[in-house]
Design a protein around this motif. Structure first.
Motif, mmCIF file in Angstrom:
data_model
loop_
_atom_site.group_PDB
_atom_site.id
_atom_site.type_symbol
_atom_site.label_atom_id
_atom_site.label_comp_id
_atom_site.label_asym_id
_atom_site.label_seq_id
_atom_site.Cartn_x
_atom_site.Cartn_y
_atom_site.Cartn_z
ATOM 1 N N SER A 131 4.309 4.942 4.645
ATOM 2 C CA SER A 131 4.543 3.437 4.132
ATOM 3 C C SER A 131 5.752 3.364 3.234
ATOM 4 N N GLN A 132 6.177 4.501 2.456
ATOM 5 C CA GLN A 132 7.387 4.188 1.700
ATOM 6 C C GLN A 132 8.605 3.832 2.591
ATOM 7 N N GLU A 134 8.435 2.630 5.705
ATOM 8 C CA GLU A 134 8.365 1.729 6.754
ATOM 9 C C GLU A 134 9.483 0.692 6.881
ATOM 10 N N GLN A 135 9.676 0.200 5.822
ATOM 11 C CA GLN A 135 10.553 -1.181 5.760
ATOM 12 C C GLN A 135 11.808 -0.744 6.348
ATOM 13 N N GLY A 145 10.053 -1.767 10.625
ATOM 14 C CA GLY A 145 8.766 -1.416 10.594
ATOM 15 C C GLY A 145 8.639 -0.099 11.286
ATOM 16 N N SER A 224 -1.113 -8.319 5.721
ATOM 17 C CA SER A 224 -0.591 -7.729 7.006
ATOM 18 C C SER A 224 -0.048 -8.850 7.699
ATOM 19 N N ASN A 227 3.624 -9.529 6.522
ATOM 20 C CA ASN A 227 4.129 -8.322 7.026
ATOM 21 C C ASN A 227 4.764 -8.602 8.499
ATOM 22 N N GLY A 389 -1.916 -0.056 -3.608
ATOM 23 C CA GLY A 389 -2.169 1.070 -2.632
ATOM 24 C C GLY A 389 -3.507 1.180 -2.034
ATOM 25 N N ASN A 392 -4.429 -1.532 0.072
ATOM 26 C CA ASN A 392 -3.553 -1.760 1.179
ATOM 27 C C ASN A 392 -2.920 -3.125 1.316
ATOM 28 N N ASP A 396 6.194 -6.589 2.433
ATOM 29 C CA ASP A 396 7.750 -6.623 2.030
ATOM 30 C C ASP A 396 7.967 -8.125 1.406
#
Lengths: 441, 274, 321
Positions: A131-132, A134-135, A145, A224, A227, A389, A392, A396
């Motif tokens: 996840s760190q 992903e963006q 993503g 989500s 996102n 975290g 979840n 962004d």
């Protein structure tokens, strides 16, 4: 006659050449000879373009030069809005080795950023929590993503609400609000006590009301879904029923006078200065200010995540890496990548990240963490990060959906919302329309 | 011209008010520059302790010495060349009046009202292709071209008033065209030339758009461009921004106060002709 | 001096002789004139070259770009007139043009009107010490970069700025507001900055024009019993036709092509309320990378400036004839 010749000169070819014959922008990719890239031993000057007003990058580069004396940094600083405007031009025509990046998808599409996958493999970044990064992954269609890695964080930050504990005590708020209704009540009490409830930046080119708006979106809806919109998943829209509730809630805060009356002319620095001077009870901001607030108002500041609409609901927060990238044309890409890896893994660098930056460092989940005093805001924001975290709830920033959506859509439309020129529905419709033209182009 | 005493007083009061409004921003800038760096002073207020150190700090932050040098280099690149080639053209069009000269002149006139924004996009790509982006040449070369309409217009207007006799006489004395131009006409044109020089100097010093678009390094920019960069970087620290702005303004202000007569008359004539 | 008079005399003799030239000499003369014409054109060459390369060619390129869809990096595609159609239909683009025209009110009409009034009020003592000092002071805004004007004024017009301070002192505190951040006042506030910059130039131009008016005209008017108002409208204003046209031309171009002040003071905000074509061209071309629509807007801007400024010039010519 002159005009004729000039026209003839100009008419030779279409700008940028015609499709097929042109040198289509080739996507740069890292190349280095075997093993892990380093900065070597001969003198290297990394040309670096950073955001002004935050001490973290300079603290890191200074420390790096201390540890690797052959490396020096030639630093150019600008405000973030200026960097955003300059990014495409600078990356092509004055390529920096390291640069603070705005939204990356457009830049990647045009082949301006270096593909960092080879470095990720060499340094083992691919073993960090996915996840760190992903963006900062962008696929061939320019959707974020997924796909190759094009940027790296100095840390990853998270946003929520800071409040002035002393002021909160005067209107009877002793603990952080648990639900949105609690927060509404606190804002009202502040207002009734004659205190400006919220000072938030929203002036010039900076639509800072996007912070509370996105917080509210996460309270009412699902992180989500937001996102998906930011990552430009097909069919995604910002104009959803829960987002409308969020925007209406924001509009109600505006009409209740919870924001400073001159919110449309407040820039980021003014907001910070007024909050630090005790002129308002709340600000919506990120943990990058934790270190600063611990220093300027030690023990006086509290932090909470935007509370959910219903008690016991999940928390959501904007959480994004402080992205730095390497130009596809950078001269010292290896050294720049080595620096980025050092920031995430070096003990000293991680300490600076937390103490100066106030945010969580990048890197492996079990990496070294410096001890933090429990009474500081920094401790609270780090704890809130853990909560996000667990839920979840990381999103962004809605301002990162496209390269221009912040400056050319969110900002003007949020300013209009403040002025009562459009309503909540109008805000979402306008932004969605701009979004469509921007990703369509 | 008889003006009543009451009217005179009214005029004086009005003038003083207008002067106050003109000067107020400068005063406000100065006073604000003395407040502690990083604070938000409210309006016009004298600080408890004036922080003169803001000026030295801003001097260092802005790298003033090199900024000045950069602007000087740009001036040196732009002004003499512009003066020379526009005087040559003005001399030819206004004095020698060659066939086709009128058409050329009208061609120049067309550029007189051109907003720089109109051509900034192609200039960017042109400079990029020439490899001159981020160099002072990216400001110098387009400025020379952009000044031509006005400069040629100005010099032509001057040469049109010069009597033909002078040239004929010099020719009979055996002067060739260049000698005629350089030895006779240029010395006689000094007043027009110096006014033009002042105008071009000022316009180059204050040029912002070209600097912002074509040159990203403030140390390669004009003074106005550098000021823009300084605001971009320190706009969050009001007292420092004010101190820096004042420092960047100082050279122009000093030069203006020394040559003020020249400046005022050059600018007035400049706009009358332009 | 002596040498010049002799050369002139010699020149006269030469001319007298020339009247009796034979055919051959006339032909030689024409050849010389042609050669001189060629040399003269050669003198204009450097200026023409600079002008063509850095002005004419870019203008042509702007026109060309405006018919394409181009991001400045990858190949372009032909777009026909669509970029121009977009200017009509996109409220952001057309709004920027409307804003520029609104700015004319402040950049042009205010300085010219105020300049006329002030110049008329002080022409009686135009040579006094106060007026000489005023000449220098009022000119200051003209010589500083517009960027500096933008910086100074955005600070003055801010929530805690001097302007609001003055309003509060006058007991008008309820009028105080963040002038540049308020939808109703942002554009006029930008206009005030422009008016501040341009007022001095206009006033001094008009004053210079007034001092050239023949005083006997005024005396005659006084004898006829004309008051100051009639005097102004029947003598002063008509004599200043050329100066007024010049002021209007300079200030209207400044309004339509404004960039520096807006870039510094508002960046086009709040909510595009102060967006002007110059700034929008910059944003579109270099930030949103829609080079085609930016160029179309640039072409429209160039044409609009011509469309407004050219008719004004004929006004001034009528005045002269």
């Amino acid at each position: 006659m002159i005009l004729g010749t000039a026209l003839a000169l100009a008419a030779c070819s279409a700008p940028g050449g015609t499709a097929g014959t042109s040198t289509a922008a080739s996507t740069g990719s890292a190349t280095f000879a075997g093993g892990s890239p380093t900065c070597g031993t001969s003198p290297v000057t990394l040309s670096t373009y950073i955001e002004t007003g935050f001490p973290l990058p300079k603290n890191l580069t200074d420390e790096f030069t201390k540890q690797y004396p052959n490396v020096t940094f030639k630093i150019r600083e600008d405000q973030f809005a200026v960097i955003t405007q300059n990014a495409p031009r600078v990356l092509v025509d004055d390529p920096p080795d390291l640069m603070r990046l705005p939204q990356v998808s457009g830049l990647v599409k045009d082949g301006l950023l270096l593909n960092l996958d080879p470095y990720a493999k060499a340094f083992g970044w691919d073993k960090w929590p996915a996840s760190q990064l992903e963006q900062m992954r962008v696929d061939a269609d320019g959707r974020r993503g997924d796909g190759p890695l094009y940027a790296m964080g100095l840390n990853f930050s998270m946003t929520g609400v800071f409040y002035n504990k002393d002021l909160a005590a005067t209107f009877g708020m002793t603990e952080a609000p648990k639900t949105l209704a609690d927060l509404d009540a606190a804002l009202k009490k502040a207002k009734d006590a004659g205190i400006t409830p919220i000072v938030q930046f929203n002036g010039g080119a900076t639509g800072g009301l996007a912070f509370p708006l996105q917080g509210l979106m996460a309270s009412y809806g699902d992180a989500s879904a937001i996102n998906s919109w930011i990552y430009q998943k097909s069919g995604a829209t910002i104009d959803t029923p829960t987002n409308l509730q969020a925007a209406q809630h924001l509009q109600q805060w505006i009409s209740s006078g919870y924001f400073a009356s001159d919110v449309n002319s407040i820039d980021y620095a003014t907001m910070m200065s007024r909050f630090i001077d005790g002129k308002s009870a709340f600000i919506f901001d990120g943990d990058w200010e934790s270190g600063n607030l611990d220093q300027k108002m030690p023990g006086k500041v509290g932090f909470f995540l935007m509370p959910p609409a219903q008690a016991g609901g999940k928390f959501g927060a904007m959480s994004a890496p402080l992205t730095y990238g390497i130009s596809a044309k950078a001269k010292h890409a290896d050294c720049a990548a080595f620096f980025l890896n050092w920031v995430a893994t070096n003990q000293q660098a991680r300490t600076i990240d937390v103490q100066v930056g106030g945010s969580h460092p990048m890197g492996p989940a079990d990496a070294f963490m410096p001890a933090v005093d429990k009474n500081t805001v920094t401790a609270q924001t780090l704890a809130a990060g853990a909560q996000i975290g667990a839920d979840n709830g990381a999103m962004d920033f809605i301002a990162n959906a496209t390269g221009a959506i912040y400056a050319k859509s969110w900002t003007p439309n949020l300013q209009k919302l403040v002025a009562g020129q459009i309503d909540a529905k109008g805000l979402l419709t306008a932004v969605q329309a701009d979004y469509k033209t921007q990703i369509g182009s | 011209m008889i003006v009543s005493r009451r009217e005179q007083w009214l005029g004086r009061v009005l003038l003083v008010i207008l002067m106050a409004v003109t000067v107020l921003p400068f005063v406000s800038l100065f006073v604000t520059a003395l407040h502690p760096s990083g604070t938000y002073p409210a309006g016009l207020s004298w600080p408890a302790t004036p922080h003169w150190s803001n000026f030295t700090e801003a001097f260092k932050a802005a790298d003033m010495g090199r900024l000045l040098w950069s602007s000087v280099l740009i001036e040196v690149g732009v002004v003499p060349v512009s003066l020379l080639i526009s005087t040559m053209a003005g001399f030819a069009l206004g004095h020698l009046r060659p066939p086709g000269g009128r058409a050329l002149f009208i061609g120049f006139l067309l550029g007189l009202t051109l907003p720089f924004e109109g051509i900034i996009i192609p200039l960017y790509y042109q400079m990029r292709d020439l490899g001159l982006l981020n160099t002072r040449w990216a400001i110098i070369l387009p400025l020379i071209g952009l000044y031509m309409p006005f400069a040629v217009f100005w010099m032509r207007a001057h040469f049109i008033t010069m009597p033909d006799d002078i040239s004929e006489a010099a020719r009979i004395d055996g002067a060739n065209l260049w000698q005629l131009f350089w030895r006779i006409h240029v010395p006689l044109s000094m007043p027009a030339l110096s006014s033009l020089a002042i105008l071009l100097f000022l316009w180059s010093w204050n040029q912002f758009l070209l600097a912002v678009v074509l040159v990203s390094d403030p140390l390669q920019r004009t003074m106005a461009g550098a000021l823009g960069a300084f605001q971009g970087q320190w706009g969050t620290d009001i007292p420092l921004l004010c101190a820096g702005s004042l420092l960047i303004l100082t050279p122009t202000l000093v030069i203006f106060l020394v040559f003020q007569r020249r400046f005022v008359s050059a600018l007035l004539q400049g706009s009358l002709k332009g | 001096m002596q040498k010049r008079s002799t050369t002139i005399r010699r020149h006269r003799e030469d001319e007298a002789a020339a009247r009796f030239t034979t055919d051959r000499r006339r032909r030689a003369l024409r050849a010389r004139r042609l050669r001189r014409g060629g040399l003269a054109l050669a003198l204009t060459a450097p200026a023409v070259l600079a002008y063509v390369v850095f002005v004419i060619r870019p203008i042509a390129m702007t026109v060309q770009y405006s018919f394409y869809k181009w991001d400045g990096i990858t190949p372009s595609t032909w777009a026909g007139l669509s970029n121009y159609v977009a200017i009509l239909h996109n409220p952001e683009l057309s709004g920027s043009i409307v804003n520029a025209f609104t700015l004319i009110l402040f950049f042009s009409f205010v300085p010219v009107a105020l300049g006329l009034f002030t110049a008329n009020a002080i022409r009686g003592f135009a040579t006094s010490r106060l007026a000489v000092v005023a000449r220098t002071v009022l000119f200051l805004p003209q010589i500083i970069p517009l960027v500096a004007a933008g910086i100074m004024w955005s600070w003055q017009l801010s929530t805690d700025g001097v302007v609001n301070q003055v309003f509060r002192l006058l007991g008008l505190g309820r009028l105080a507001r963040p002038w540049l951040g308020d939808f109703g006042t942002a554009l006029p506030a930008v206009g005030v900055i422009g008016a501040w910059v341009l007022f001095g130039l206009c006033m001094l131009l008009l004053l210079a024009g007034m001092t050239k008016i023949d005083p006997s005209l005024y005396e005659a008017a006084r004898v006829d019993g004309a008051g100051p108002v009639r005097e102004f409208f029947s003598i002063t204003l008509p004599s200043l036709r050329q100066e007024v046209v010049v002021c209007l031309t300079v200030t209207i171009i400044a309004a339509l092509a404004s960039f520096d002040i807006v870039y510094i003071a508002t960046q086009g905000g709040p909510g595009n309320r102060t967006l002007v074509p110059g700034l929008e061209i910059y944003y579109l071309a270099f930030f949103q990378r829609q080079v085609g629509s930016a160029s179309a807007l640039a072409v429209v801007l160039m044409l609009l400036v011509l469309a407004v400024v050219l008719p004004l010039q004929s006004l001034s010519r009528e005045g002269k004839s």
